[in-house]
Design a protein around this motif. Structure first.
Motif: not given
Length: 301
Positions: A134, A224, A243, A247
């Motif tokens: 990220k 995360d 993702e 999470r």
């Protein structure tokens, strides 16, 4: 004999000088550092820039540093320098994983991080690695500086948000509180791990498929997650649907396998000389699961 078309050559030593030269020569100017992608295209006359601006002496773009809790990787950092960087490997081992499987020592000694990202090849390794982490891209132009999520940096094959007259300055990755190099963080609760997995026909080749994973864990759960994919037509080189599976979940083989399944489901590989689409989709899922497994293992080391 392969001979490029005529072009003007300029050499810059600062970012401001580079931007001034880009403004002077207009939209048909190109920046060159490693040149492993641009120069072959020029020899084949697939690219015919009117001017080349050599930025190899712009030292301010060649630094790896930590500033304000952020790992900053300059656009002119060579692949070999990122591979050898203790601070990059300590905080984000996925970067070392990816760099080890990029091309060969000749290319890694000369090619740059920024050049790889700006080339935006659909099979490029670092886009998936930085996407999983990220990261953000810092771009400077005549109107000042702007920061763009790497997940919005690529707009299509060989296309990015960098406009004519602009220059990619660096990549930034936040170092989240308590996250170290995989060892126990402060307080013993917040942990991080990352990894990159690639399948290629031969050493140093473009991947048939590759996956990067980053996990941030707190209190025994995944706080995360980031998943990057390359060579399988994943939009923006990432798998956000996978993702979401991770999470908030408790790490387990079943969770990692489900994330891999979802990652494979949401990519769109094509058949070519490297393999059929179904095989590449299978690889995307399997490599995602493997990368998650290694990332979790590193977070517990």
């Amino acid at each position: 004999m392969q001979v490029p078309a005529n072009f003007e050559y300029e050499k810059a030593t600062t970012v401001e000088e580079t931007l001034a030269l880009l403004a002077r020569h207009g939209d048909e100017a190109r920046v060159v550092a490693g040149g492993h992608s641009l120069l072959p295209m020029m020899k084949l006359r697939l690219a015919q820039p009117e001017a080349l601006i050599d930025i190899n002496d712009v030292a301010e773009l060649a630094r790896i540093r930590i500033e304000g809790g952020v790992l900053c990787v300059g656009a002119l950092v060579r692949h070999a320098e990122l591979l050898d960087s203790p601070v990059a490997g300590e905080h984000f081992p996925i970067l070392h994983d990816a760099e080890r499987v990029i091309a060969d020592p000749v290319v890694r000694n000369r090619g740059t991080v920024g050049g790889s990202l700006c080339q935006a090849d659909p099979s490029e390794d670092l886009s998936a690695a930085f996407g999983a982490l990220k990261a953000s891209a810092v771009i400077r132009g005549p109107d000042g500086e702007r920061t763009v999520s790497l997940r919005e940096f690529h707009t299509g094959p060989y296309e990015t948000v960098v406009e004519p007259g602009e220059l990619l300055i660096e990549l930034r990755i936040p170092i989240r509180p308590g996250v170290g190099g995989g060892g126990p963080p402060s307080g013993g609760r917040y942990r991080h791990g990352s990894a990159y997995e690639k399948v290629e026909r031969r050493v140093g080749d473009w991947p048939l498929a590759a996956a990067g994973a980053a996990l941030w864990l707190e209190g025994g759960r995944i706080a995360d997650a980031g998943i990057g994919l390359t060579a399988v037509r994943a939009e923006h080189f990432v798998a956000p649907e996978a993702e979401e599976v991770l999470r908030g979940a408790v790490p387990s083989e079943d969770v990692f396998a489900e994330a891999g399944r979802v990652a494979a489901e949401h990519c769109d590989p094509g058949s070519d000389q490297r393999g059929p689409a179904d095989y590449k989709r299978h690889l995307a899922g399997e490599l995602t699961t493997r990368a998650l497994r290694r990332a979790y293992g590193r977070s517990q080391a």
